[in-house]
Design a protein around this motif. Structure first.
Motif, PDB file in Angstrom:
ATOM      1  N   GLU A  88      46.338  57.356  33.947  1.00  0.00           N
ATOM      2  CA  GLU A  88      45.107  56.571  34.066  1.00  0.00           C
ATOM      3  C   GLU A  88      45.284  55.281  34.866  1.00  0.00           C
ATOM      4  OE1 GLU A  88      46.526  57.763  31.250  1.00  0.00           O
ATOM      5  OE2 GLU A  88      46.234  56.366  29.569  1.00  0.00           O
ATOM      6  N   ASP A  89      46.528  54.967  35.255  1.00  0.00           N
ATOM      7  CA  ASP A  89      46.772  53.829  36.143  1.00  0.00           C
ATOM      8  C   ASP A  89      46.561  54.204  37.610  1.00  0.00           C
ATOM      9  OD1 ASP A  89      49.516  52.916  34.036  1.00  0.00           O
ATOM     10  OD2 ASP A  89      47.543  51.952  34.116  1.00  0.00           O
ATOM     11  N   THR A  90      46.312  55.464  37.878  1.00  0.00           N
ATOM     12  CA  THR A  90      46.081  55.913  39.238  1.00  0.00           C
ATOM     13  C   THR A  90      44.858  55.217  39.822  1.00  0.00           C
ATOM     14  OG1 THR A  90      47.102  58.071  38.891  1.00  0.00           O
ATOM     15  CG2 THR A  90      45.487  57.906  40.664  1.00  0.00           C
ATOM     16  N   ALA A  91      45.042  54.554  40.954  1.00  0.00           N
ATOM     17  CA  ALA A  91      43.963  53.776  41.575  1.00  0.00           C
ATOM     18  C   ALA A  91      44.475  53.173  42.876  1.00  0.00           C
ATOM     19  CB  ALA A  91      43.497  52.656  40.652  1.00  0.00           C
ATOM     20  N   VAL A  92      43.552  52.646  43.642  1.00  0.00           N
ATOM     21  CA  VAL A  92      43.923  51.772  44.761  1.00  0.00           C
ATOM     22  C   VAL A  92      44.013  50.362  44.206  1.00  0.00           C
ATOM     23  CG1 VAL A  92      43.264  50.863  47.009  1.00  0.00           C
ATOM     24  CG2 VAL A  92      42.815  53.267  46.459  1.00  0.00           C
ATOM     25  N   TYR A  93      45.139  49.716  44.442  1.00  0.00           N
ATOM     26  CA  TYR A  93      45.377  48.372  43.942  1.00  0.00           C
ATOM     27  C   TYR A  93      45.190  47.368  45.080  1.00  0.00           C
ATOM     28  CZ  TYR A  93      47.068  50.123  39.509  1.00  0.00           C
ATOM     29  OH  TYR A  93      47.147  50.725  38.265  1.00  0.00           O
ATOM     30  N   TYR A  94      44.426  46.329  44.786  1.00  0.00           N
ATOM     31  CA  TYR A  94      44.129  45.293  45.768  1.00  0.00           C
ATOM     32  C   TYR A  94      44.644  43.944  45.281  1.00  0.00           C
ATOM     33  CZ  TYR A  94      40.637  48.672  47.414  1.00  0.00           C
ATOM     34  OH  TYR A  94      40.008  49.799  47.875  1.00  0.00           O
ATOM     35  N   CYS A  95      45.190  43.152  46.192  1.00  0.00           N
ATOM     36  CA  CYS A  95      45.475  41.765  45.845  1.00  0.00           C
ATOM     37  C   CYS A  95      44.401  40.893  46.471  1.00  0.00           C
ATOM     38  CB  CYS A  95      46.866  41.341  46.302  1.00  0.00           C
ATOM     39  SG  CYS A  95      47.171  41.379  48.081  1.00  0.00           S
ATOM     40  N   ALA A  96      44.159  39.772  45.822  1.00  0.00           N
ATOM     41  CA  ALA A  96      43.118  38.863  46.270  1.00  0.00           C
ATOM     42  C   ALA A  96      43.524  37.429  45.972  1.00  0.00           C
ATOM     43  CB  ALA A  96      41.797  39.188  45.590  1.00  0.00           C
ATOM     44  N   ALA A  97      43.199  36.527  46.873  1.00  0.00           N
ATOM     45  CA  ALA A  97      43.477  35.114  46.677  1.00  0.00           C
ATOM     46  C   ALA A  97      42.188  34.389  46.322  1.00  0.00           C
ATOM     47  CB  ALA A  97      44.095  34.503  47.932  1.00  0.00           C
ATOM     48  N   HIS A  98      42.280  33.563  45.302  1.00  0.00           N
ATOM     49  CA  HIS A  98      41.120  32.801  44.853  1.00  0.00           C
ATOM     50  C   HIS A  98      40.941  31.550  45.713  1.00  0.00           C
ATOM     51  CE1 HIS A  98      38.569  30.703  41.865  1.00  0.00           C
ATOM     52  NE2 HIS A  98      38.295  31.924  41.439  1.00  0.00           N
ATOM     53  N   ARG A  99      39.721  31.022  45.679  1.00  0.00           N
ATOM     54  CA  ARG A  99      39.495  29.777  46.427  1.00  0.00           C
ATOM     55  C   ARG A  99      40.213  28.601  45.786  1.00  0.00           C
ATOM     56  NH1 ARG A  99      34.141  31.942  46.645  1.00  0.00           N
ATOM     57  NH2 ARG A  99      33.549  32.511  48.769  1.00  0.00           N
ATOM     58  N   GLY A 100      40.464  28.689  44.488  1.00  0.00           N
ATOM     59  CA  GLY A 100      41.072  27.587  43.769  1.00  0.00           C
ATOM     60  C   GLY A 100      42.461  27.915  43.253  1.00  0.00           C
ATOM     61  N   PRO A 101      43.073  26.980  42.548  1.00  0.00           N
ATOM     62  CA  PRO A 101      44.462  27.131  42.113  1.00  0.00           C
ATOM     63  C   PRO A 101      44.662  27.901  40.808  1.00  0.00           C
ATOM     64  CG  PRO A 101      43.668  24.964  41.546  1.00  0.00           C
ATOM     65  CD  PRO A 101      42.559  25.621  42.318  1.00  0.00           C
ATOM     66  N   ILE A 102      43.600  28.098  40.058  1.00  0.00           N
ATOM     67  CA  ILE A 102      43.761  28.721  38.735  1.00  0.00           C
ATOM     68  C   ILE A 102      43.328  30.178  38.734  1.00  0.00           C
ATOM     69  CG2 ILE A 102      43.158  28.572  36.288  1.00  0.00           C
ATOM     70  CD1 ILE A 102      44.918  26.288  37.392  1.00  0.00           C
ATOM     71  N   GLY A 103      42.241  30.481  39.397  1.00  0.00           N
ATOM     72  CA  GLY A 103      41.770  31.850  39.452  1.00  0.00           C
ATOM     73  C   GLY A 103      40.858  32.205  38.298  1.00  0.00           C
ATOM     74  N   ALA A 104      40.585  33.482  38.168  1.00  0.00           N
ATOM     75  CA  ALA A 104      39.675  33.973  37.143  1.00  0.00           C
ATOM     76  C   ALA A 104      40.019  35.419  36.834  1.00  0.00           C
ATOM     77  CB  ALA A 104      38.230  33.864  37.629  1.00  0.00           C
ATOM     78  N   THR A 105      39.447  35.910  35.746  1.00  0.00           N
ATOM     79  CA  THR A 105      39.713  37.286  35.340  1.00  0.00           C
ATOM     80  C   THR A 105      38.586  38.220  35.746  1.00  0.00           C
ATOM     81  OG1 THR A 105      38.831  36.850  33.144  1.00  0.00           O
ATOM     82  CG2 THR A 105      41.205  36.585  33.443  1.00  0.00           C
ATOM     83  N   ASP A 106      37.759  37.792  36.656  1.00  0.00           N
ATOM     84  CA  ASP A 106      36.808  38.683  37.295  1.00  0.00           C
ATOM     85  C   ASP A 106      36.846  38.369  38.791  1.00  0.00           C
ATOM     86  OD1 ASP A 106      34.191  36.661  35.898  1.00  0.00           O
ATOM     87  OD2 ASP A 106      35.175  36.421  37.823  1.00  0.00           O
ATOM     88  N   SER A 107      36.058  39.045  39.557  1.00  0.00           N
ATOM     89  CA  SER A 107      36.186  38.933  41.013  1.00  0.00           C
ATOM     90  C   SER A 107      35.513  37.687  41.590  1.00  0.00           C
ATOM     91  CB  SER A 107      35.614  40.180  41.685  1.00  0.00           C
ATOM     92  OG  SER A 107      34.248  40.336  41.350  1.00  0.00           O
ATOM     93  N   ASN A 108      34.826  36.925  40.748  1.00  0.00           N
ATOM     94  CA  ASN A 108      34.170  35.721  41.237  1.00  0.00           C
ATOM     95  C   ASN A 108      35.185  34.721  41.787  1.00  0.00           C
ATOM     96  OD1 ASN A 108      31.545  36.514  40.569  1.00  0.00           O
ATOM     97  ND2 ASN A 108      31.819  35.843  38.462  1.00  0.00           N
ATOM     98  N   GLY A 109      34.932  34.251  42.988  1.00  0.00           N
ATOM     99  CA  GLY A 109      35.778  33.230  43.579  1.00  0.00           C
ATOM    100  C   GLY A 109      36.941  33.745  44.379  1.00  0.00           C
ATOM    101  N   TYR A 110      37.174  35.037  44.333  1.00  0.00           N
ATOM    102  CA  TYR A 110      38.259  35.614  45.132  1.00  0.00           C
ATOM    103  C   TYR A 110      37.702  35.903  46.526  1.00  0.00           C
ATOM    104  CZ  TYR A 110      41.104  35.871  40.978  1.00  0.00           C
ATOM    105  OH  TYR A 110      41.827  35.533  39.864  1.00  0.00           O
ATOM    106  N   ALA A 111      38.063  35.030  47.446  1.00  0.00           N
ATOM    107  CA  ALA A 111      37.463  35.073  48.766  1.00  0.00           C
ATOM    108  C   ALA A 111      38.272  35.897  49.771  1.00  0.00           C
ATOM    109  CB  ALA A 111      37.296  33.659  49.294  1.00  0.00           C
ATOM    110  N   TYR A 112      39.522  36.148  49.470  1.00  0.00           N
ATOM    111  CA  TYR A 112      40.415  36.789  50.440  1.00  0.00           C
ATOM    112  C   TYR A 112      41.026  38.023  49.803  1.00  0.00           C
ATOM    113  CZ  TYR A 112      39.914  31.923  51.751  1.00  0.00           C
ATOM    114  OH  TYR A 112      39.394  30.692  52.029  1.00  0.00           O
TER     115      TYR A 112
END
Length: 123
Positions: A88-112
């Motif tokens: 069930e871990d089968t998936a496409v995995y993406y990395c993303a950089a947040h606009r800020g230094p702390i980040g979040a646990t949803d996709s909000n703020g991940y600009a890159y």
């Protein structure tokens, strides 16, 4: 900012993989970074995040105790060590950089975002 995720592949259940995320054009040393994944026919979901200095991390419940996110110095990649993999871990995995230094646990703020790397876990 362009991110590149790599390290995916085919592995048997119970096996391990280590994903890497690097920036090809810009350092994201001041940004939180996260991993997300998207399985076929499913919504993209949060997997793990790490703050800009590595001091804080967060994990989705379904990977706690199995996956570890880490980062080294300013120019180092961000890694996702995945152990005890399940089909069930089968998936496409993406990395993303947040606009800020702390980040979040949803996709909000991940600009890159990176282009994704495919992880396939066979049973």
């Amino acid at each position: 900012v362009q991110l590149q995720a790599s390290g995916g592949g085919l592995v048997q259940a119970g096996g391990s993989l280590r994903l890497s995320c690097v920036s090809s054009r810009y350092t994201f040393s001041n940004n939180a970074v996260a991993w997300f994944r998207q399985a076929p026919g499913k919504e993209r979901e949060f997997v793990a995040r790490i703050s800009w200095n590595g001091a804080t991390t967060s994990y989705a419940d379904f990977v706690k105790g199995r996956f570890t996110i880490s980062r080294g110095g300013a120019e180092s990649p961000v890694y996702l060590q995945m152990n005890s993999l399940k089909p069930e871990d089968t998936a496409v995995y993406y990395c993303a950089a947040h606009r800020g230094p702390i980040g979040a646990t949803d996709s909000n703020g991940y600009a890159y975002w990176g282009q994704g790397t495919l992880v396939t876990v066979s049973s």
